[in-house]
Motif scaffolding. Sequence first.
Motif, mmCIF file in Angstrom:
data_model
loop_
_atom_site.group_PDB
_atom_site.id
_atom_site.type_symbol
_atom_site.label_atom_id
_atom_site.label_comp_id
_atom_site.label_asym_id
_atom_site.label_seq_id
_atom_site.Cartn_x
_atom_site.Cartn_y
_atom_site.Cartn_z
ATOM 1 N N GLN A 1 -14.558 -6.064 -5.904
ATOM 2 C CA GLN A 1 -15.108 -4.866 -6.546
ATOM 3 C C GLN A 1 -16.530 -4.653 -6.045
ATOM 4 N N GLN A 2 -16.800 -3.497 -5.526
ATOM 5 C CA GLN A 2 -18.139 -3.165 -5.059
ATOM 6 C C GLN A 2 -18.928 -2.520 -6.188
ATOM 7 N N GLY A 3 -20.224 -2.722 -6.135
ATOM 8 C CA GLY A 3 -21.087 -2.143 -7.159
ATOM 9 C C GLY A 3 -22.013 -3.193 -7.731
ATOM 10 N N LYS A 4 -23.078 -2.739 -8.366
ATOM 11 C CA LYS A 4 -24.064 -3.660 -8.912
ATOM 12 C C LYS A 4 -23.585 -4.338 -10.188
ATOM 13 N N ALA A 5 -22.869 -3.621 -11.035
ATOM 14 C CA ALA A 5 -22.418 -4.196 -12.306
ATOM 15 C C ALA A 5 -20.965 -3.816 -12.519
ATOM 16 N N PRO A 6 -20.044 -4.404 -11.761
ATOM 17 C CA PRO A 6 -18.635 -4.025 -11.907
ATOM 18 C C PRO A 6 -18.072 -4.532 -13.230
ATOM 19 N N THR A 7 -17.154 -3.756 -13.759
ATOM 20 C CA THR A 7 -16.459 -4.179 -14.975
ATOM 21 C C THR A 7 -15.275 -5.065 -14.601
ATOM 22 N N GLU A 8 -14.778 -5.747 -15.594
ATOM 23 C CA GLU A 8 -13.669 -6.651 -15.326
ATOM 24 C C GLU A 8 -12.408 -5.857 -14.983
ATOM 25 N N PHE A 9 -11.739 -6.291 -13.912
ATOM 26 C CA PHE A 9 -10.531 -5.609 -13.466
ATOM 27 C C PHE A 9 -9.318 -6.405 -13.920
ATOM 28 N N LYS A 10 -8.329 -5.688 -14.428
ATOM 29 C CA LYS A 10 -7.059 -6.271 -14.813
ATOM 30 C C LYS A 10 -5.950 -5.443 -14.199
ATOM 31 N N GLY A 11 -5.101 -6.098 -13.458
ATOM 32 C CA GLY A 11 -4.004 -5.381 -12.823
ATOM 33 C C GLY A 11 -3.098 -6.369 -12.099
ATOM 34 N N ARG A 12 -2.555 -5.884 -10.967
ATOM 35 C CA ARG A 12 -1.657 -6.743 -10.196
ATOM 36 C C ARG A 12 -1.692 -6.303 -8.740
ATOM 37 N N TYR A 13 -1.089 -7.115 -7.879
ATOM 38 C CA TYR A 13 -0.941 -6.724 -6.486
ATOM 39 C C TYR A 13 0.527 -6.868 -6.092
ATOM 40 N N GLU A 14 0.941 -6.047 -5.124
ATOM 41 C CA GLU A 14 2.312 -6.071 -4.620
ATOM 42 C C GLU A 14 2.281 -6.281 -3.107
ATOM 43 N N LEU A 15 3.220 -7.067 -2.606
ATOM 44 C CA LEU A 15 3.346 -7.335 -1.174
ATOM 45 C C LEU A 15 4.690 -6.790 -0.685
ATOM 46 N N THR A 16 4.666 -6.117 0.437
ATOM 47 C CA THR A 16 5.880 -5.553 1.029
ATOM 48 C C THR A 16 5.972 -5.984 2.483
ATOM 49 N N LEU A 17 7.110 -6.546 2.830
ATOM 50 C CA LEU A 17 7.371 -6.954 4.214
ATOM 51 C C LEU A 17 8.124 -5.847 4.929
ATOM 52 N N ARG A 18 7.778 -5.612 6.204
ATOM 53 C CA ARG A 18 8.474 -4.639 7.036
ATOM 54 C C ARG A 18 8.859 -5.315 8.354
ATOM 55 N N VAL B 1 15.804 -11.538 9.886
ATOM 56 C CA VAL B 1 14.837 -10.449 9.928
ATOM 57 C C VAL B 1 13.686 -10.822 10.858
ATOM 58 N N VAL B 2 13.273 -9.847 11.662
ATOM 59 C CA VAL B 2 12.078 -10.001 12.503
ATOM 60 C C VAL B 2 10.945 -9.237 11.812
ATOM 61 N N VAL B 3 10.058 -9.975 11.128
ATOM 62 C CA VAL B 3 8.969 -9.353 10.362
ATOM 63 C C VAL B 3 7.855 -8.985 11.325
ATOM 64 N N ASP B 4 7.379 -7.753 11.227
ATOM 65 C CA ASP B 4 6.297 -7.309 12.104
ATOM 66 C C ASP B 4 5.106 -6.734 11.348
ATOM 67 N N ALA B 5 5.172 -6.654 10.005
ATOM 68 C CA ALA B 5 4.037 -6.099 9.260
ATOM 69 C C ALA B 5 4.104 -6.561 7.804
ATOM 70 N N LEU B 6 2.913 -6.597 7.183
ATOM 71 C CA LEU B 6 2.792 -6.926 5.756
ATOM 72 C C LEU B 6 1.839 -5.918 5.134
ATOM 73 N N GLN B 7 2.249 -5.377 3.978
ATOM 74 C CA GLN B 7 1.421 -4.419 3.244
ATOM 75 C C GLN B 7 1.118 -4.985 1.871
ATOM 76 N N VAL B 8 -0.150 -4.811 1.442
ATOM 77 C CA VAL B 8 -0.556 -5.215 0.101
ATOM 78 C C VAL B 8 -1.117 -3.982 -0.615
ATOM 79 N N ARG B 9 -0.720 -3.839 -1.893
ATOM 80 C CA ARG B 9 -1.240 -2.769 -2.745
ATOM 81 C C ARG B 9 -1.741 -3.384 -4.031
ATOM 82 N N VAL B 10 -2.925 -2.904 -4.474
ATOM 83 C CA VAL B 10 -3.524 -3.360 -5.722
ATOM 84 C C VAL B 10 -3.379 -2.233 -6.742
ATOM 85 N N LEU B 11 -2.761 -2.568 -7.864
ATOM 86 C CA LEU B 11 -2.509 -1.586 -8.915
ATOM 87 C C LEU B 11 -3.263 -1.985 -10.180
#
Length: 240
Positions: free
Chosen positions: A162-179, A216-226
């Motif tokens: 989290q960027q910023g001088k006084a960030p608030t607490e973040f609550k969420g999740r992340y997802e990973l997708t293989l391609r 499967v021949v994996v060639d990419a990984l994607q991450v998303r933060v929600l």
Amino acid sequence: MRWKLLRRRLSISAPRMIVRSHLPWPMRWAVLALALGFSAALALWAFEFGRDIAGLDRLDRVQSPTPVASDATDLEQLRSERDKAQSIANTAESLLKTERTTQERLVGQIKALEAENMVLKGDLGFFERLLPTSGKAELVVRGLQAEVVGSGQLRYQLLVMQQGKAPTEFKGRYELTLRGQLGGQSWSQQPSGAQRSLQFRQYQRVDGMLEFPALVVVDALQVRVLDAQGGVRASQDVSL
């Protein structure tokens, strides 16, 4: 005739007569032996007397020990030298063993330090890539890395900040997708364990393993933060 013989014996031309005392042969030999013995004793006395006057006898007694004593002294000296040489050899062998052990321990420590140095270099490179960049986004994904380590296995790591001088607490999740590709067709999937919760104020480091089909021949990984409401706050892709 008799007169002539008598006159010849009484005249000057008469044969010489020698009067000898008759001694038996054993007496003669005894007298000769006594004379020789006396002469030898006299010669020996003169020799010893001369040595005594010159002081050679005392010098020999002082400088020349008896043969037995000399041999014993030499033997004892040789034994002492042998013991010293054996002691030096034992000491040298012990020092060599100690030095060999110390060298092996130092080699092990050097290898451990080299391995630790490699790990530190990797961490340094990872965190250098995670330095904040200029931008207005409040939440970013930095340092996403992925590597196929085996048949159907992929290792990943990333940092959510989290960027910023006084960030608030973040609550969420992340997802990973293989391609990748499967049988010549495009393929994508969220493997088991690809969704995990996040809760941090400034940053959180994430790493783990993902499993996918071996064909499967994996060639990419994607991450998303929600966030907690399901809104996408940040995303990043990395090619393998």
